[in-house]
Enzyme design. Structure first.
Site, PDB file in Angstrom:
ATOM      1  N   LYS A 179       0.840  -1.200   0.000  1.00 16.86           N
ATOM      2  CA  LYS A 179       0.000   0.000   0.000  1.00 16.86           C
ATOM      3  C   LYS A 179       0.883   1.260   0.000  1.00 16.86           C
ATOM      4  O   LYS A 179       2.090   1.183   0.255  1.00 16.86           O
ATOM      5  CB  LYS A 179      -0.953  -0.027   1.204  1.00 16.86           C
ATOM      6  CG  LYS A 179      -1.931  -1.221   1.150  1.00 16.86           C
ATOM      7  CD  LYS A 179      -3.055  -1.008   0.159  1.00 16.86           C
ATOM      8  CE  LYS A 179      -3.816  -2.209  -0.306  1.00 16.86           C
ATOM      9  NZ  LYS A 179      -4.436  -3.108   0.621  1.00 16.86           N
TER      10      LYS A 179
HETATM   11  C1  LIG Z   1      -5.625  -4.022   0.983  1.00 14.13           C
HETATM   12  C2  LIG Z   1      -7.096  -3.858   0.991  1.00 14.13           C
HETATM   13  C3  LIG Z   1      -7.891  -4.265   2.076  1.00 14.13           C
HETATM   14  C4  LIG Z   1      -7.396  -5.100   3.213  1.00 14.13           C
HETATM   15  O1  LIG Z   1      -6.303  -4.659   3.875  1.00 14.13           O
HETATM   16  P1  LIG Z   1      -5.281  -5.716   4.573  1.00 14.13           P
HETATM   17  O2  LIG Z   1      -4.370  -4.820   5.309  1.00 14.13           O
HETATM   18  O3  LIG Z   1      -4.626  -6.486   3.483  1.00 14.13           O
HETATM   19  O4  LIG Z   1      -6.090  -6.571   5.487  1.00 14.13           O
HETATM   20  C5  LIG Z   1      -9.238  -3.953   2.036  1.00 14.13           C
HETATM   21  N1  LIG Z   1      -9.801  -3.328   0.985  1.00 14.13           N
HETATM   22  C6  LIG Z   1      -9.074  -2.949  -0.076  1.00 14.13           C
HETATM   23  C7  LIG Z   1      -9.748  -2.240  -1.200  1.00 14.13           C
HETATM   24  C8  LIG Z   1      -7.706  -3.223  -0.119  1.00 14.13           C
HETATM   25  O5  LIG Z   1      -7.008  -2.856  -1.202  1.00 14.13           O
END
Ligand SMILES: *Cc1c(COP(=O)(O)O)cnc(C)c1O
Length: 365
Positions: free
Chosen positions: A178
């Site tokens: 991210k």
């Molecule tokens: C990455 C993501 C999540 C979940 O986050 P994690 O930290 O991997 O649990 C939820 N929604 C979206 C749209 C994402 O891209």
């Protein structure tokens, strides 16, 4: 190979070592510092750090006290965590189709999807551009819906000057790929004092004072080790975002006016933080999306398909009574056509030229 994503956390070395040497490695002062910095990014008084983005979504739904049968309207074009969090919270997921202009939930479709059982509207700010909050907020108000933003991909994005995560309960992911990462991690942002307090209690086994339990809680805590990884990036967020914006602009310029390729748009009133740079390979292209993807990989250009199908289109959800399958033709088409290209802050001008050159070559442009 030009990778689709690069993880750069080297700047955190000193702060992480400081935590490790202190021996106080679980949730403590570093998490508090991270929360204070993150609250500023979302423009809200409360940021509650948790152990990942999925639990951020689950905890947000849990503090809204949903009952079985209560519905959450969300996007069919998202990462599976959005749906899994709704199911984990014991609610029912209903889907509203997306717009191909921003890949986000379409307010007209939302209006058609809301039923008397709907309690929550959960827009997903996909790829780093916010959903049409200008229309979604009044719609939620009209139907008495709480807003839970899946802002996992949208840290720092804004809609008419208001940051992602400031429209209700904002759920962010800090997963390795991210825009801001703590390896694994998540944050919930809110202006609501009561909900923030309930989230903090829920995160820590429902405990306010040692062994004084107020609710059946969970362990959603972030560690100081992880918070220390994220703090230097938060300080660099503007620089990180500007690099992504610069790269997206170069790609949009280099890939303009190609038959069969639709480049991503920034809609009026929004800033885009470009978690992904995603093009559509339309039906008039000389090759399919999957063929373009394979050729790019051959040429050493990283790419990704986010996401290959609508989120509910898997056998494991088919007979689940809490997954209301709907007709979402735009999401289905976009899932066939979308391809993400590298946009991360480490790209050089030569990398960007190589990405543009390879796409143009495969599409004969
Ligand atoms: C990455 C993501 C999540 C979940 O986050 P994690 O930290 O991997 O649990 C939820 N929604 C979206 C749209 C994402 O891209």
């Amino acid at each position: 190979m030009i990778p689709i994503t690069v993880v750069d956390v080297a700047a955190a070395e000193e702060l992480v070592l400081q935590v490790l040497r202190s021996g106080a490695i679980a949730q403590g002062p570093m998490v508090k510092r991270f929360e204070e910095e993150f609250g500023k990014v979302a423009g809200v008084p409360h940021a509650v750090a948790v152990n990942n983005g999925t639990t951020a979504l689950v905890a947000s739904l849990q503090v809204l006290d949903l009952k079985p049968g209560d519905e959450v309207v969300t996007s069919p074009f998202t990462f599976v965590a959005t749906l899994n969090a709704i199911l984990e919270a014991g609610a029912t997921a209903r889907f509203a189709d997306i717009s191909e202009d921003d890949f986000n939930i379409d307010p007209d479709a939302v209006a058609g999807a809301v039923t008397p059982a709907t309690k929550v509207l959960m827009p997903v700010h996909l790829y780093g551009q916010m959903a049409d909050m200008g229309r979604l907020v009044p719609l939620a108000g009209e139907h008495g819906l709480a807003i839970v933003e899946d802002a996992a991909q949208a840290v720092g994005a804004t809609f008419e000057g208001k940051p992602a995560g400031s429209f209700g309960l904002g759920c962010f992911s800090l997963y390795a790929t991210k825009n801001i990462t703590t390896a694994e991690g998540g944050v919930i942002t809110t202006s609501d004092d009561t909900l923030a307090d309930r989230l903090r209690v829920l995160r820590n086994q429902g405990m306010r004072q040692r062994y004084q339990y107020e609710v059946a809680g969970h362990n959603y805590r972030m560690t100081d080790v992880h918070a220390a990884i994220g703090i230097p990036q938060l300080e660099q967020l503007a620089t990180i975002t500007e690099a992504r914006q610069r790269n997206a602009e170069a790609l949009n310029k280099g890939l303009a006016d190609i038959t069969g390729l639709r480049t991503p748009q920034i809609l009026p009133g929004r800033t885009h933080v470009w978690h992904q740079y995603t093009v559509l390979v339309t039906d008039d292209a000389p090759v399919s999306r999957d063929e373009l993807a394979a050729k790019l990989t051959e040429k050493g250009i990283g790419n990704g398909t986010y996401y290959p199908k609508t989120v509910f289109d898997y056998d494991c959800y088919r007979d689940n009574p809490n997954v209301v399958i709907s007709d979402v033709p735009v999401a289905e088409r976009v899932a066939r056509q979308a391809l993400s290209l590298p946009v991360h802050p480490k790209l050089t001008d030569a990398d960007l030229d190589a990405v543009v050159g390879a796409v143009r070559e495969v599409l004969g442009a």
